[in-house]
Design a protein around this motif. Sequence first.
Motif, PDB file in Angstrom:
ATOM      1  N   ALA A  98       0.821  -1.214   0.000  1.00 15.78           N
ATOM      2  CA  ALA A  98       0.000   0.000   0.000  1.00 15.78           C
ATOM      3  C   ALA A  98       0.855   1.265   0.000  1.00 15.78           C
ATOM      4  CB  ALA A  98      -0.935   0.000   1.206  1.00 15.78           C
ATOM      5  N   ARG A  99       2.027   1.202   0.615  1.00 17.27           N
ATOM      6  CA  ARG A  99       2.838   2.416   0.782  1.00 17.27           C
ATOM      7  C   ARG A  99       3.896   2.589  -0.308  1.00 17.27           C
ATOM      8  NH1 ARG A  99       3.052   5.890   4.983  1.00 17.27           N
ATOM      9  NH2 ARG A  99       4.969   7.055   5.377  1.00 17.27           N
ATOM     10  N   TYR A 100       4.441   1.462  -0.817  1.00 15.20           N
ATOM     11  CA  TYR A 100       5.602   1.582  -1.692  1.00 15.20           C
ATOM     12  C   TYR A 100       5.395   1.051  -3.111  1.00 15.20           C
ATOM     13  CZ  TYR A 100       7.955   2.421   2.782  1.00 15.20           C
ATOM     14  OH  TYR A 100       8.315   2.922   3.997  1.00 15.20           O
ATOM     15  N   ALA A 101       4.419   0.184  -3.327  1.00 22.88           N
ATOM     16  CA  ALA A 101       4.237  -0.400  -4.665  1.00 22.88           C
ATOM     17  C   ALA A 101       3.663   0.628  -5.630  1.00 22.88           C
ATOM     18  CB  ALA A 101       3.329  -1.622  -4.589  1.00 22.88           C
ATOM     19  N   PRO A 102       3.964   0.515  -6.927  1.00 19.66           N
ATOM     20  CA  PRO A 102       3.360   1.423  -7.906  1.00 19.66           C
ATOM     21  C   PRO A 102       1.852   1.196  -8.000  1.00 19.66           C
ATOM     22  CG  PRO A 102       4.586  -0.327  -9.006  1.00 19.66           C
ATOM     23  CD  PRO A 102       4.892  -0.446  -7.550  1.00 19.66           C
ATOM     24  N   ALA A 103       1.158   2.198  -8.547  1.00 18.81           N
ATOM     25  CA  ALA A 103      -0.303   2.158  -8.598  1.00 18.81           C
ATOM     26  C   ALA A 103      -0.821   0.922  -9.313  1.00 18.81           C
ATOM     27  CB  ALA A 103      -0.827   3.425  -9.272  1.00 18.81           C
ATOM     28  N   SER A 104      -0.125   0.503 -10.373  1.00 21.81           N
ATOM     29  CA  SER A 104      -0.601  -0.652 -11.147  1.00 21.81           C
ATOM     30  C   SER A 104      -0.663  -1.915 -10.295  1.00 21.81           C
ATOM     31  CB  SER A 104       0.312  -0.884 -12.355  1.00 21.81           C
ATOM     32  OG  SER A 104       1.656  -1.104 -11.941  1.00 21.81           O
ATOM     33  N   ILE A 105       0.317  -2.094  -9.409  1.00 20.48           N
ATOM     34  CA  ILE A 105       0.326  -3.266  -8.523  1.00 20.48           C
ATOM     35  C   ILE A 105      -0.692  -3.103  -7.410  1.00 20.48           C
ATOM     36  CG2 ILE A 105       1.722  -4.568  -6.858  1.00 20.48           C
ATOM     37  CD1 ILE A 105       4.123  -4.152  -8.666  1.00 20.48           C
ATOM     38  N   ARG A 106      -0.766  -1.920  -6.822  1.00 19.22           N
ATOM     39  CA  ARG A 106      -1.755  -1.687  -5.754  1.00 19.22           C
ATOM     40  C   ARG A 106      -3.167  -1.967  -6.263  1.00 19.22           C
ATOM     41  NH1 ARG A 106       1.163   3.222  -5.014  1.00 19.22           N
ATOM     42  NH2 ARG A 106      -0.663   4.417  -5.696  1.00 19.22           N
ATOM     43  N   GLU A 107      -3.476  -1.471  -7.454  1.00 17.41           N
ATOM     44  CA  GLU A 107      -4.827  -1.631  -8.004  1.00 17.41           C
ATOM     45  C   GLU A 107      -5.152  -3.088  -8.320  1.00 17.41           C
ATOM     46  OE1 GLU A 107      -4.539   0.982 -11.296  1.00 17.41           O
ATOM     47  OE2 GLU A 107      -4.672   2.815 -10.076  1.00 17.41           O
ATOM     48  N   ARG A 108      -4.125  -3.866  -8.636  1.00 16.04           N
ATOM     49  CA  ARG A 108      -4.346  -5.260  -8.999  1.00 16.04           C
ATOM     50  C   ARG A 108      -4.407  -6.171  -7.782  1.00 16.04           C
ATOM     51  NH1 ARG A 108      -0.420  -8.967 -10.457  1.00 16.04           N
ATOM     52  NH2 ARG A 108       1.107  -7.294 -10.724  1.00 16.04           N
ATOM     53  N   ILE A 109      -3.587  -5.896  -6.768  1.00 15.22           N
ATOM     54  CA  ILE A 109      -3.442  -6.822  -5.648  1.00 15.22           C
ATOM     55  C   ILE A 109      -4.338  -6.483  -4.461  1.00 15.22           C
ATOM     56  CG2 ILE A 109      -1.817  -7.717  -3.924  1.00 15.22           C
ATOM     57  CD1 ILE A 109      -1.453  -8.880  -6.724  1.00 15.22           C
ATOM     58  N   LEU A 110      -4.404  -5.214  -4.070  1.00 10.62           N
ATOM     59  CA  LEU A 110      -5.073  -4.879  -2.812  1.00 10.62           C
ATOM     60  C   LEU A 110      -6.568  -5.221  -2.798  1.00 10.62           C
ATOM     61  CD1 LEU A 110      -3.230  -1.569  -1.852  1.00 10.62           C
ATOM     62  CD2 LEU A 110      -2.885  -3.883  -0.955  1.00 10.62           C
TER      63      LEU A 110
END
Length: 388
Positions: A98-110
């Motif tokens: 949530a704090r360090y990953a790029p938006a593309s990963i946050r949007e896919r994983i979280l």
Amino acid sequence: MDFRISAQQREMIASVRDLAQTEFKPRAMRWMDGTFPWENMQKLAAIGVLGMSVPEEYGGLGLPILDTALILEEIAKVDYVTAMAVMGEAGVQTRVIARYAPASIRERILPRVVSGDCMLAICMTEPHAGTDVANYRTNARIAGDRVILKGTKTLISRAPEAGMFVVFTRVDGKPGREGIGCVLLEPGTPGFAVTGTYHTMGGENLHEIQFDDCELPLENLVIREDGFRKLLTAFNTQRCLNPAISLGLAEGAFDEAVTYVRDRTVFNRPIADFQGVRWKLADMFKDIEAGRGILYRACLTAAPFPDPFMAAAAKVFCNEMSVRVTSEAVQLHGGFGFTDEYPVSRLYRGARYGSIGGGATETLRDLIGRKIVGDLDPADGILGLGTF
């Protein structure tokens, strides 16, 4: 200082307590052979619990650390294995993404964490390096727009179930603490393999995993510089959530002990009538309440991560308190406490993990001692008042 629980927190706790007591407790023994509690996790996902640490913009609740600790405490009262699985979704790994990953990963994983479709595994310990993070040998080599990950991690929770691995590693072979970074890896990546399994006395399985030149996109290198400091800062969250499980285990064992000594008779009297038994219960109760106070206070220092001094103190106290209380609960059950027919033996085994995981209590004692020696103000005295 106001430690009263809000109406909203009470409602949240009541929902989790009802689920834990009516559904998790009766089947807690089912997970003691290493089976992952998917059934419980899906029920917790349905009421939003797995999204406790996920920001609201990704469908989570974005709860404060205290609220997360309260929920873990409630689950741990009846089921250590499920509590540990939930901590995996609410702890360091979620917060790193949530704090360090790029938006593309946050949007896919979280959003998948929130729904219970993606379990997260954090990879720190190596066969030769646990607390000694600066001695990591796992390395992420940057090659153009790719990262090549090579090494071994061990004692990893949820490896066969995880949908994402948060791997702390050396970057480009840079030595010492300054060389520590973090990469994200998904199962199925060529070169990744789960190579060993260890069954624990707490019931869950831990695993060894191998990275044999795993090729990852550069965006998966989510921490490249200052990784050691960022790791420890985020890990202070774990040092509040780990003791929340310890506290819950102690409370669960205490509840079982009180029920047992009221019902069990010796010499035609309930054993609760004996002064020695009542004194044991009194000591157990005061230990639990002391642990609750120091843990909740540590949680309330979070902005966004807890004060490291208070988190360390809470973890050491609650870890050791939990072993004392659960051990006494076994003793009060007599021979039955040594059997799997009564929950106290299972709670006692779970309690033993706390002082090992998330920073050994020996290491944290030294951290606390160095803080006292270095920072105690001769005029104002005790450090604690200045950290709250």
